[in-house]
Motif scaffolding. Structure first.
Motif, PDB file in Angstrom:
ATOM      1  N   MET A 121       5.497  -9.383 -11.487  1.00  0.00           N
ATOM      2  CA  MET A 121       4.151  -9.351 -10.921  1.00  0.00           C
ATOM      3  C   MET A 121       3.227 -10.335 -11.644  1.00  0.00           C
ATOM      4  O   MET A 121       2.376 -10.974 -11.024  1.00  0.00           O
ATOM      5  CB  MET A 121       3.594  -7.933 -10.995  1.00  0.00           C
ATOM      6  CG  MET A 121       4.327  -6.957 -10.086  1.00  0.00           C
ATOM      7  SD  MET A 121       4.393  -7.531  -8.373  1.00  0.00           S
ATOM      8  CE  MET A 121       6.125  -7.339  -8.008  1.00  0.00           C
ATOM      9  N   GLY A 122       3.396 -10.448 -12.951  1.00  0.00           N
ATOM     10  CA  GLY A 122       2.583 -11.415 -13.675  1.00  0.00           C
ATOM     11  C   GLY A 122       2.833 -12.839 -13.207  1.00  0.00           C
ATOM     12  O   GLY A 122       1.904 -13.615 -12.988  1.00  0.00           O
ATOM     13  N   CYS A 123       4.114 -13.182 -13.030  1.00  0.00           N
ATOM     14  CA  CYS A 123       4.443 -14.534 -12.556  1.00  0.00           C
ATOM     15  C   CYS A 123       3.899 -14.753 -11.154  1.00  0.00           C
ATOM     16  O   CYS A 123       3.295 -15.799 -10.851  1.00  0.00           O
ATOM     17  CB  CYS A 123       5.961 -14.730 -12.566  1.00  0.00           C
ATOM     18  SG  CYS A 123       6.681 -14.816 -14.209  1.00  0.00           S
ATOM     19  N   TRP A 124       4.104 -13.783 -10.276  1.00  0.00           N
ATOM     20  CA  TRP A 124       3.576 -13.909  -8.928  1.00  0.00           C
ATOM     21  C   TRP A 124       2.053 -14.033  -8.957  1.00  0.00           C
ATOM     22  O   TRP A 124       1.457 -14.811  -8.221  1.00  0.00           O
ATOM     23  CB  TRP A 124       4.011 -12.702  -8.093  1.00  0.00           C
ATOM     24  CG  TRP A 124       3.786 -12.862  -6.623  1.00  0.00           C
ATOM     25  CD1 TRP A 124       3.498 -14.027  -5.967  1.00  0.00           C
ATOM     26  CD2 TRP A 124       3.853 -11.834  -5.629  1.00  0.00           C
ATOM     27  NE1 TRP A 124       3.383 -13.783  -4.621  1.00  0.00           N
ATOM     28  CE2 TRP A 124       3.598 -12.461  -4.387  1.00  0.00           C
ATOM     29  CE3 TRP A 124       4.111 -10.464  -5.664  1.00  0.00           C
ATOM     30  CZ2 TRP A 124       3.582 -11.728  -3.193  1.00  0.00           C
ATOM     31  CZ3 TRP A 124       4.111  -9.745  -4.474  1.00  0.00           C
ATOM     32  CH2 TRP A 124       3.845 -10.363  -3.262  1.00  0.00           C
TER      33      TRP A 124
ATOM     34  N   HIS B 297       2.188 -19.544 -19.570  1.00  0.00           N
ATOM     35  CA  HIS B 297       2.391 -18.167 -19.113  1.00  0.00           C
ATOM     36  C   HIS B 297       3.794 -17.670 -19.455  1.00  0.00           C
ATOM     37  O   HIS B 297       3.957 -16.570 -20.000  1.00  0.00           O
ATOM     38  CB  HIS B 297       2.148 -18.094 -17.602  1.00  0.00           C
ATOM     39  CG  HIS B 297       2.356 -16.735 -17.032  1.00  0.00           C
ATOM     40  ND1 HIS B 297       3.436 -16.422 -16.240  1.00  0.00           N
ATOM     41  CD2 HIS B 297       1.640 -15.586 -17.156  1.00  0.00           C
ATOM     42  CE1 HIS B 297       3.359 -15.146 -15.894  1.00  0.00           C
ATOM     43  NE2 HIS B 297       2.286 -14.606 -16.432  1.00  0.00           N
ATOM     44  N   THR B 298       4.802 -18.473 -19.147  1.00  0.00           N
ATOM     45  CA  THR B 298       6.164 -18.030 -19.473  1.00  0.00           C
ATOM     46  C   THR B 298       6.346 -17.919 -20.978  1.00  0.00           C
ATOM     47  O   THR B 298       7.056 -17.030 -21.453  1.00  0.00           O
ATOM     48  CB  THR B 298       7.196 -19.021 -18.907  1.00  0.00           C
ATOM     49  OG1 THR B 298       6.917 -20.325 -19.407  1.00  0.00           O
ATOM     50  CG2 THR B 298       7.123 -19.045 -17.399  1.00  0.00           C
TER      51      THR B 298
ATOM     52  N   HIS C  38      -0.165 -13.140 -21.051  1.00  0.00           N
ATOM     53  CA  HIS C  38      -0.696 -14.445 -20.658  1.00  0.00           C
ATOM     54  C   HIS C  38      -1.503 -15.073 -21.792  1.00  0.00           C
ATOM     55  O   HIS C  38      -1.308 -16.249 -22.127  1.00  0.00           O
ATOM     56  CB  HIS C  38      -1.565 -14.289 -19.416  1.00  0.00           C
ATOM     57  CG  HIS C  38      -2.183 -15.563 -18.955  1.00  0.00           C
ATOM     58  ND1 HIS C  38      -3.526 -15.832 -19.082  1.00  0.00           N
ATOM     59  CD2 HIS C  38      -1.642 -16.663 -18.390  1.00  0.00           C
ATOM     60  CE1 HIS C  38      -3.774 -17.034 -18.603  1.00  0.00           C
ATOM     61  NE2 HIS C  38      -2.666 -17.570 -18.178  1.00  0.00           N
ATOM     62  N   THR C  39      -2.391 -14.304 -22.393  1.00  0.00           N
ATOM     63  CA  THR C  39      -3.176 -14.858 -23.497  1.00  0.00           C
ATOM     64  C   THR C  39      -2.278 -15.195 -24.682  1.00  0.00           C
ATOM     65  O   THR C  39      -2.524 -16.189 -25.379  1.00  0.00           O
ATOM     66  CB  THR C  39      -4.251 -13.859 -23.942  1.00  0.00           C
ATOM     67  OG1 THR C  39      -3.632 -12.625 -24.286  1.00  0.00           O
ATOM     68  CG2 THR C  39      -5.244 -13.621 -22.829  1.00  0.00           C
ATOM     69  N   ARG C  40      -1.225 -14.398 -24.888  1.00  0.00           N
ATOM     70  CA  ARG C  40      -0.298 -14.693 -25.965  1.00  0.00           C
ATOM     71  C   ARG C  40       0.340 -16.073 -25.777  1.00  0.00           C
ATOM     72  O   ARG C  40       0.597 -16.788 -26.740  1.00  0.00           O
ATOM     73  CB  ARG C  40       0.793 -13.617 -26.014  1.00  0.00           C
ATOM     74  CG  ARG C  40       1.408 -13.388 -27.355  1.00  0.00           C
ATOM     75  CD  ARG C  40       2.511 -12.362 -27.241  1.00  0.00           C
ATOM     76  NE  ARG C  40       2.039 -11.107 -26.656  1.00  0.00           N
ATOM     77  CZ  ARG C  40       2.715 -10.414 -25.746  1.00  0.00           C
ATOM     78  NH1 ARG C  40       3.874 -10.841 -25.310  1.00  0.00           N
ATOM     79  NH2 ARG C  40       2.222  -9.291 -25.265  1.00  0.00           N
TER      80      ARG C  40
END
Lengths: 186, 186
Positions: free
Chosen positions: A142-145, A177-178, B177-179
């Motif tokens: 969900m984060g990637c999407w 992000h990844t 994401h922030t990481r």
DNA sequence: ACCGTTCTGTAACACTGTCACGGTGGTACC
DNA sequence: GGTACCACCGTGACAGTGTTACAGAACGGT
């Protein structure tokens, strides 16, 4: 089905407001009633466009061959996602933007929409089993999407600042992000 | 302006399709012509709703007080963003979803929209000057906006899988994401 | 008091999606 | 071969929509 093809062309060429039943029927050489006997109304016709759009997105995502490194595969999937959305922005508006008023996808359609993300889910699950990613696979999917859809959506609506190098920023954001999922949470 | 207030109420309560000029004029005790003499048409009236919605979003974001740790501030801003969107989903649809056909924000309106993200930009610039984040501030701002907007948009449209604990997943995705921006790129 | 500007309401126009009605074509069955 | 049936189609109408031309009404400045 000529009506459906023409509807897709009309939508891609001139946007959602140009997709009227009368125009569509005139272009296809038939009458508006055909839409009701064949589909059941305009929302039902748009539903077909909806699932077709997600099917096309899914095939675009399935076209990227995994390299073995889940992190680079994720970035490649994100770039393919953006390209698929940019080839027909109005179709993307049907998928996510609520471009056609009165159309809300039913549960079956949203299920088929979610199925288009299968390649993304596969890359992430292989990454988690190999220990490259450390969080729940669904959460990470969900984060990637989210970031991919968010950036693409902002770009298509003109919300990104003018003069920005979008492809460079996009790829950099995807890499960051990844990277956030590869390091273990504190 | 009673017309504008009633338009916002009507939109928030019953959605974009319920916002018709005749209904709005009847509710406000006037005629549809008033919308044309006062605003210049329905798209111009929606434009006012658009900038008002972003002003409200900006004040929601400005309400979170920075703690001094940019990473936690980013997550707090993301949560405030989601709450602001969930309080009136239809307004969020006007901002990003293209809920009203025929309305496209002009350059000035999009500039005011971008200005609502000033608190986010501030947190990120202080983070980069302190060396907490390592990338270009604008790029990172777009990345943050992207994942936040993407996840909120997916949630509001019902694209997230059923039974998912959305707040937990949302916060976890924001933390990851922030990481990703705190560790230096290889 | 007059004029000019600005706002307002009425009514119409050109659209839209939707549906009831009658007709037409093809198909299955006797 | 004839016939009954059924899915489809076109015509026309209805209720909506945004938009605008036109005729008044209120207001302020001279």
């Amino acid at each position: 089905m000529r009506l459906l093809d023409r509807a897709g062309e009309l939508l891609s060429a001139e946007g959602a407001s140009a997709l009227s039943l009368r125009r569509l029927a005139a272009d296809a050489g038939t009458s508006t009633t055909a839409v009701y006997s064949l589909f059941g109304g305009k929302p039902a016709l748009v539903r077909e466009l909806y699932v077709e759009a997600f099917r096309r997105l899914g095939s675009h995502l399935r076209a990227v061959r995994p390299t073995g490194d889940p992190a680079t595969d994720l970035v490649a999937l994100g770039i393919a996602y953006r390209e698929s959305a940019r080839t027909s922005p109005h179709l993307y508006g049907v998928m996510f933007g609520g471009a056609i008023p009165g159309f809300e996808p039913d549960d079956d359609a949203t299920e088929q929409a979610r199925a288009a993300l299968a390649p993304l889910m596969e890359v992430i699950t292989t990454g988690t089993t190999r220990g490259v990613f450390h969080d729940d696979a669904t959460t990470m999917t969900m984060g990637c999407w989210g970031i991919v859809h968010g950036l693409v959506s902002l770009e298509l609506r003109g919300n990104l600042p003018p003069g920005l190098d979008v492809p460079a920023m996009y790829e950099q954001a995807l890499r960051a992000h990844t990277r956030g999922w590869t390091v273990a949470p504190p």
